[in-house]
Design an enzyme around this catalytic site. Structure first.
Site, PDB file in Angstrom:
ATOM      1  N   HIS A 121      24.060   1.701 -28.626  1.00  0.00           N
ATOM      2  CA  HIS A 121      24.746   0.551 -28.384  1.00  0.00           C
ATOM      3  C   HIS A 121      25.652   0.435 -27.125  1.00  0.00           C
ATOM      4  O   HIS A 121      26.751  -0.108 -26.977  1.00  0.00           O
ATOM      5  CB  HIS A 121      25.709   0.058 -29.762  1.00  0.00           C
ATOM      6  N   GLU A 217      30.347   5.691 -49.445  1.00  0.00           N
ATOM      7  CA  GLU A 217      30.040   4.969 -50.357  1.00  0.00           C
ATOM      8  C   GLU A 217      28.679   4.334 -50.013  1.00  0.00           C
ATOM      9  O   GLU A 217      28.062   4.756 -49.000  1.00  0.00           O
ATOM     10  CB  GLU A 217      30.785   3.452 -50.332  1.00  0.00           C
TER      11      GLU A 217
END
Ligand code: APR
Ligand code: ZN
Length: 254
Positions: A121, A217
């Site tokens: 990016h 997570e």
């Protein structure tokens, strides 16, 4: 299985790998004090990407966009690599990690010693002219907002990939080449929701490779993860490298 047992199975896969690569996201720089984009304290909770990280936003309000990037450039310049960055650099030094593809625009992987880095990016410390080919690297945040090209006077823009823009050709080519030949990919600190970066682990999987994920997570990558190591990158990766070095040492003696 306990984290220790999962680290053991991940270590086995890493030590046996022939061509291991890594994909990192904002989570690997979180412990360096650089905010992530999504999740509890994510940047997209406070700011709107369509107002700051798109070509339209820049055309509409270059000053606002540059105020936000100048702030982030300041954060990156003040930040230092954390144990996760050093652990990944160590895996490269051990000759195990062949290529590190990062979605992050900071330079913390390089500052930790990683050499084979693909910036999917772009890089926030670089700016390029919107008209001529001029490009510069910031050693401190721009003082003039919005900054102008010293050669032709046109607006400079951050040398990053905004939503709706193509991935730089060379970065895309290298990443796809690496993903097609990798037999193991270590995915660290990414929600996996942004494309095409989020597809890279799936490409490795489709080619019969193995996916190891480190995240605090579950993410969009977890469904294809063969081993999911729940925890902070700065805590889990050093444990992984210690286990890899121990196993390599034993193998060396066999
Ligand atoms: N250790 C490991 N994982 C972490 C940690 C940590 N200390 N802290 C946060 N995470 C995880 C979060 O659980 C989340 O899954 O890192 C991930 C960060 O997700 P995002 O903020 O979405 O960052 P990323 O996946 O890199 O975003 C991809 O989106 O906005 C664009 O261009 C931007 O490159 C970015 C792209
Ligand atoms: Zn110019």
């Amino acid at each position: 299985m306990s984290l220790e047992e999962l680290i053991e199975s991940a270590t086995e896969l890493i030590v046996r790998s022939r061509h291991m690569i890594a994909l990192t996201g904002a989570g690997v720089s979180a412990e360096s004090g650089i905010p992530t984009f999504r999740g509890p304290n994510g940047l997209w909770r406070k700011f709107k990407p369509e107002e700051l990280a798109t070509p339209e936003a820049f055309r509409r309000n270059p000053r606002l966009v540059w105020e936000w990037y100048a702030w982030r450039i300041g954060l990156v310049l003040k930040a230092t690599p954390n144990p996760a960055h050093y652990a990944l650099a160590e895996l490269e030094k051990l000759g195990i990690l062949k290529c590190l593809i990062t979605q992050n625009v900071d330079d913390l992987h390089e500052r930790a010693g990683s050499r084979s880095v693909v910036h999917f990016h772009g890089e926030i410390l670089f700016a390029r002219c919107t008209s001529c080919g001029f490009r510069l690297k910031w050693s401190e945040p721009p003082s003039e907002i919005p900054p102008r090209c010293p050669k032709c006077g046109s607006l400079l823009r951050p040398d990053v990939v905004w939503f709706g823009e193509p991935i730089p050709e060379e970065a895309l080519r290298r990443a796809l080449h690496e993903a097609s030949r990798a037999d193991v990919i270590l995915v660290v600190g990414t929600s996996g929701v942004v494309q095409p970066a989020g597809s890279i682990p799936y490409i490795v999987k489709e080619h019969g490779g193995t996916v190891i994920e480190v995240n605090v997570e579950e993410s969009a990558i977890t469904p294809v993860a063969d081993v999911f190591l729940r925890g902070k990158a700065g805590e889990v990766l050093p444990k992984l490298v210690t286990a890899v070095k121990r196993k390599l040492g034993k193998r060396g003696k066999e």
